[in-house]
Design a protein around this motif. Structure first.
Motif, PDB file in Angstrom:
ATOM      1  N   SER A  21      27.583 118.568   6.116  1.00  0.00           N
ATOM      2  CA  SER A  21      27.964 117.346   5.485  1.00  0.00           C
ATOM      3  C   SER A  21      29.728 117.682   5.098  1.00  0.00           C
ATOM      4  CB  SER A  21      27.223 117.285   3.903  1.00  0.00           C
ATOM      5  OG  SER A  21      27.213 118.552   3.090  1.00  0.00           O
TER       6      SER A  21
ATOM      7  N   VAL B 265      21.595 118.310   8.063  1.00  0.00           N
ATOM      8  CA  VAL B 265      22.458 117.372   6.964  1.00  0.00           C
ATOM      9  C   VAL B 265      23.827 117.086   7.726  1.00  0.00           C
ATOM     10  CG1 VAL B 265      23.002 116.915   4.772  1.00  0.00           C
ATOM     11  CG2 VAL B 265      20.914 118.064   5.418  1.00  0.00           C
ATOM     12  N   GLY B 266      24.120 116.005   8.084  1.00  0.00           N
ATOM     13  CA  GLY B 266      25.286 115.551   8.547  1.00  0.00           C
ATOM     14  C   GLY B 266      25.297 115.843  10.074  1.00  0.00           C
TER      15      GLY B 266
ATOM     16  N   ASP C  70      21.869 111.325   8.125  1.00  0.00           N
ATOM     17  CA  ASP C  70      23.287 110.935   8.168  1.00  0.00           C
ATOM     18  C   ASP C  70      22.987 109.472   7.565  1.00  0.00           C
ATOM     19  OD1 ASP C  70      25.901 112.050   9.618  1.00  0.00           O
ATOM     20  OD2 ASP C  70      26.185 110.146   8.659  1.00  0.00           O
TER      21      ASP C  70
ATOM     22  N   THR D  81      26.919 116.241  -1.492  1.00  0.00           N
ATOM     23  CA  THR D  81      25.673 116.710  -0.842  1.00  0.00           C
ATOM     24  C   THR D  81      25.493 117.971  -0.753  1.00  0.00           C
ATOM     25  OG1 THR D  81      26.284 114.552   0.517  1.00  0.00           O
ATOM     26  CG2 THR D  81      24.962 116.251   1.657  1.00  0.00           C
ATOM     27  N   ARG D  82      26.668 118.845  -0.724  1.00  0.00           N
ATOM     28  CA  ARG D  82      26.648 120.482  -0.342  1.00  0.00           C
ATOM     29  C   ARG D  82      25.675 120.873  -1.742  1.00  0.00           C
ATOM     30  NH1 ARG D  82      29.890 123.105   3.439  1.00  0.00           N
ATOM     31  NH2 ARG D  82      30.849 121.563   4.787  1.00  0.00           N
TER      32      ARG D  82
ATOM     33  N   ARG E  93      21.638 108.844   2.310  1.00  0.00           N
ATOM     34  CA  ARG E  93      21.839 110.031   1.621  1.00  0.00           C
ATOM     35  C   ARG E  93      20.438 110.473   0.755  1.00  0.00           C
ATOM     36  NH1 ARG E  93      27.393 111.004   0.418  1.00  0.00           N
ATOM     37  NH2 ARG E  93      28.824 109.138   0.968  1.00  0.00           N
TER      38      ARG E  93
ATOM     39  N   ASP F 157      23.728 122.608   7.015  1.00  0.00           N
ATOM     40  CA  ASP F 157      24.442 121.625   6.157  1.00  0.00           C
ATOM     41  C   ASP F 157      25.990 121.645   6.729  1.00  0.00           C
ATOM     42  OD1 ASP F 157      25.901 120.104   4.417  1.00  0.00           O
ATOM     43  OD2 ASP F 157      25.253 121.450   2.653  1.00  0.00           O
TER      44      ASP F 157
END
Length: 251
Positions: free
Chosen positions: A129, A37-38, A62, A134-135, A109, A127
């Protein structure tokens, strides 16, 4: 044990030579799937090392496009990628690095439904992000799904790293460390970040993911690593589970 050709054996020969790693661990990597993620300063080096290391599948998430300002630290991308969705540019770079790695692009997202679906096909989450929304969403989804999270952050001259694993009943979750009522996460657009710092933390995130997937070593659960670039100082803090945490108290 699966029979492998000479190219496979040569590609991963430095892993195969490692004590307590070897063929069994390499094959576990090949059968593993990670949701990243990210794909920014942290996700870039992490994804490169995971693909190079032989992780079987990477789900790349992303919502952004590549900007020239990203190139100072987001080493997945090139100047010719400017304006391109990061998921597309990342998939192209990773496929060129290791064609055996399966790559799935998840642009935009992810809400709880999207996270739940992605987690059903993932063994763990990285993660990287840059926002609390988001986290917290990733943390909640992982607590519900029972999937570990390797969480990293980097800002200005300081980086942080921790592992949250809901399979361990004593392990805290991200919300135990950072309550949702806390201040908004600062970002590097306004505050800046030293480029190699993101590489250090992103690489450490990849290390923790490999440890979790292969059972090699001891994952950094229940610990928070802080790296101060200016002082060259690395500190560890014990993070304890909050019995009143609204996210993980009922797991």
């Amino acid at each position: 044990m699966v029979e492998h050709d000479q190219d496979w054996t040569l590609r991963y020969s430095r892993h195969l030579a490692l004590p307590e790693f070897g063929m069994a661990a390499q094959e576990r990597l090949a059968a593993s799937s990670i949701l990243v993620v990210g794909l920014g300063g942290l996700g870039s080096p992490a994804a490169l090392y995971l693909a190079a290391a032989g992780v079987g599948t990477l789900l790349l998430n992303d919502f952004d496009t590549v900007d020239l300002s990203n190139l100072q630290r987001q080493i997945l991308f090139r100047e010719t990628d400017a304006g391109r969705p990061k998921t597309d540019a990342a998939a192209a770079a990773l496929a060129a690095l290791n064609p055996a790695c399966k790559l799935e692009r998840l642009e935009g997202r992810l809400d709880q439904v999207g996270l739940r679906e992605a987690l059903s096909r993932s063994d763990l989450v990285l993660d990287g992000s840059d926002n609390f929304g988001t986290r917290f969403a990733v943390n909640q989804a992982c607590v519900i799904a029972g999937k570990p999270v390797v969480s990293g952050a980097a800002l200005r001259y300081e980086g942080q790293l921790s592992v949250f694993d809901p399979r361990d009943g004593a392990c805290p979750c991200y919300a135990c460390l950072y309550p949702e009522s806390g201040e908004e996460l600062e970002d590097c657009r306004r505050n800046g970040v030293l480029a190699p710092l993101t590489g250090v933390i992103g690489s450490l995130m990849a290390v923790e993911a490999l440890k979790l997937l292969t059972g090699t070593g001891t994952p950094m659960t229940g610990k928070l690593l802080r790296y101060d670039v200016l002082e060259g100082d690395i500190r560890y803090t014990t993070v304890r589970r909050d019995p009143a945490c609204p996210v993980c108290k009922q797991r």
